[in-house]
Structure formats: C-alpha cells, structure tokens
Design an enzyme around this catalytic site. Structure first.
Site, PDB file in Angstrom:
ATOM      1  N   SER A 140       0.849  -1.192   0.000  1.00  0.00           N
ATOM      2  CA  SER A 140       0.000   0.000   0.000  1.00  0.00           C
ATOM      3  C   SER A 140       0.879   1.234   0.000  1.00  0.00           C
ATOM      4  O   SER A 140       2.067   1.171   0.337  1.00  0.00           O
ATOM      5  CB  SER A 140      -0.880  -0.010   1.262  1.00  0.00           C
ATOM      6  OG  SER A 140      -1.538   1.220   1.450  1.00  0.00           O
ATOM      7  N   TYR A 153      -2.523  -0.680  10.272  1.00  0.00           N
ATOM      8  CA  TYR A 153      -2.490  -0.930   8.834  1.00  0.00           C
ATOM      9  C   TYR A 153      -1.141  -0.510   8.261  1.00  0.00           C
ATOM     10  O   TYR A 153      -0.526  -1.242   7.475  1.00  0.00           O
ATOM     11  CB  TYR A 153      -3.625  -0.171   8.159  1.00  0.00           C
ATOM     12  CG  TYR A 153      -3.773  -0.470   6.683  1.00  0.00           C
ATOM     13  CD1 TYR A 153      -4.317  -1.674   6.251  1.00  0.00           C
ATOM     14  CD2 TYR A 153      -3.381   0.454   5.718  1.00  0.00           C
ATOM     15  CE1 TYR A 153      -4.461  -1.953   4.901  1.00  0.00           C
ATOM     16  CE2 TYR A 153      -3.522   0.189   4.370  1.00  0.00           C
ATOM     17  CZ  TYR A 153      -4.057  -1.020   3.967  1.00  0.00           C
ATOM     18  OH  TYR A 153      -4.191  -1.288   2.626  1.00  0.00           O
TER      19      TYR A 153
END
Length: 252
Positions: A140, A153
C-alpha cells in the site's frame, strides 16, 4: 498470452483487486486458484471467472497456517504446480493506537503481514521445483509513508514492503522474483465500506479523489495490470521493488 502455461494463486481473489487480477491472469493464459474466507463470495467469483478460463476457489484464512498450506497444496494438486503467487488478502481498520484494541491489532497484523508470510513460506518450495517463479505482494501507499488514523495498517503494510525486499534477496538464487505493488486508494468493496462508515460519505469520496494528484482514486484493473507486469517475464530483471500505483499520492 503473457502467462500461457503458468499456474497462479491469488489470495483474497473473490472481489476487488484480487478478483480483477485473477481475471486478467486468466485472460493472459494462466490457470488460477483464488482463495477467500467466504464460500458464498467464492462461488459467485468462480461463476464469473470461469468464463475466462480454468479457475478453482479454495476457502481459507491466510492467517492460519493449515489454511495457507492448504491453498498452496490445492493449487499444486489441481494444476500440477505453481508459478505465481499474488498475496493480496488483507483487511483495513481505521483507528488510532489508543482506540484500537489488542484483538483488532492482532487480527490486522495476522491477516495482512503474517498471512503474506505463511502463503509465501508454503509456496516457495513449489516455485523452486518449477525452476523459479514470481511472488507479488499487495502492500500500500501506507507501506511507504504514514497515514492518519491507521497505525496498525501502516505497520502491516510497511512490514510487507520490507519483507518483500528481504525475500527477494533470499530467493534470487532460486530464480524466484519477489516484488510488491503499493496502491493508493482503489475503488474496491473494502474502500466502499469505509466510505459508508464515514460521517460524511460524499465529502469523504471527494477528499479521497483530491488526495491523488491525478484527481481520482484508482480502479482495480489498473492495479491488476501492474501485478501482471511483475508476475510475467516482462519484469524478468525486476526483484525486490516496491511499485507505486497510486496516482502520484506518495510523490507529494
């Protein structure tokens, strides 16, 4: 037919980026196994994907060793081997460190980071038997820079990015290339759920678009094309890289 004769495992392949990638792999000649935790979603995905080629769904949770091993073994049993792994399965929880429970932290890290490790662990011996192959991990933009309100995350995806580089060094001698894609915000069911949960969904969507210099969020098929590049022989001299596919988000 960039993947003609190849066998690919796509985790989290029932929707979003995984589903788009599985479809593109099939179009390019691969035989594909998709995995996911929902048998219902798996059946629906296979009904669509089998129009494009030979595909199998395996139910399982990548954070569980037996399930991760089973995904790999099912792929080898069905198609005789494995050449490509796309570690795509992942979840997102938007909470600050003080608001996140220990259980939520563990669940996110287990799926996003440990799951990528486990599937790779069990796939590598089979890739080696084939004389090499490609592992592509879905990281990501949050695996490259910090984002607000999601430290777990960020931690998981930062781990995926650097683990990718470490594994690339370990398995270069086996002709196993290991790379990751680092998408920005992408129009997936996971993102749609987060938008719905926001206090002002319309404003949230506008802000997401504005955050990207290209003026919009990404589409699953755009990420799939980057994954295809890293999985195919077109990237034969590429390993250990983190490929940003984020509309310029992390260039700022």
């Amino acid at each position: 037919m960039k993947l003609k004769g190849k066998v690919a495992l796509v985790t989290g392949g029932t929707e979003g980026i995984g589903f788009a990638t599985a479809g593109l792999f099939l179009e390019e000649g691969a035989k594909v196994v998709i995995s996911g935790r929902s048998a219902e979603k798996g059946a629906k995905a296979v009904a669509e994907l089998e129009k494009l080629g030979d595909v199998l769904f395996v139910e399982g949770d990548v954070s569980k060793a037996d399930d991760a091993s089973g995904m790999v073994e099912s792929t080898v049993t069905r198609f005789g081997g494995i050449d490509i792994v796309f570690n795509n399965a992942g979840i997102y929880i938007e909470k600050t460190a003080e608001d996140m429970s220990e259980e939520e932290w563990d669940r996110l890290i287990d799926i996003n980071l440990k799951g990528t490790f486990l599937v790779s662990k069990y796939a590598v011996p089979h890739l080696r038997v084939r004389g090499g192959g490609a592992i592509v991990n879905n990281s990501s933009d949050a695996g490259l820079v910090g984002n607000r309100s999601c430290p777990a995350y960020c931690a998981s995806k930062g781990g995926v990015t650097v683990m990718t580089k470490a594994m690339a060094l370990d398995y270069a001698k086996d002709n196993i290339r290991v790379n990751c894609v680092n998408p920005g915000v992408v129009d997936t069911p996971m993102v749609a759920r987060e938008v719905r949960l926001s206090s002002d969904p319309s404003r949230c969507m506008i802000q997401m678009d504005m955050d990207h210099p290209l003026g919009r969020i990404g589409r699953p098929e755009e990420i799939a094309k980057a994954v295809l590049f890293l999985a195919s022989n077109e990237s034969s001299f590429v390993t250990g890289t983190a490929l940003s596919v984020d509309g310029g988000l992390t260039a700022q």
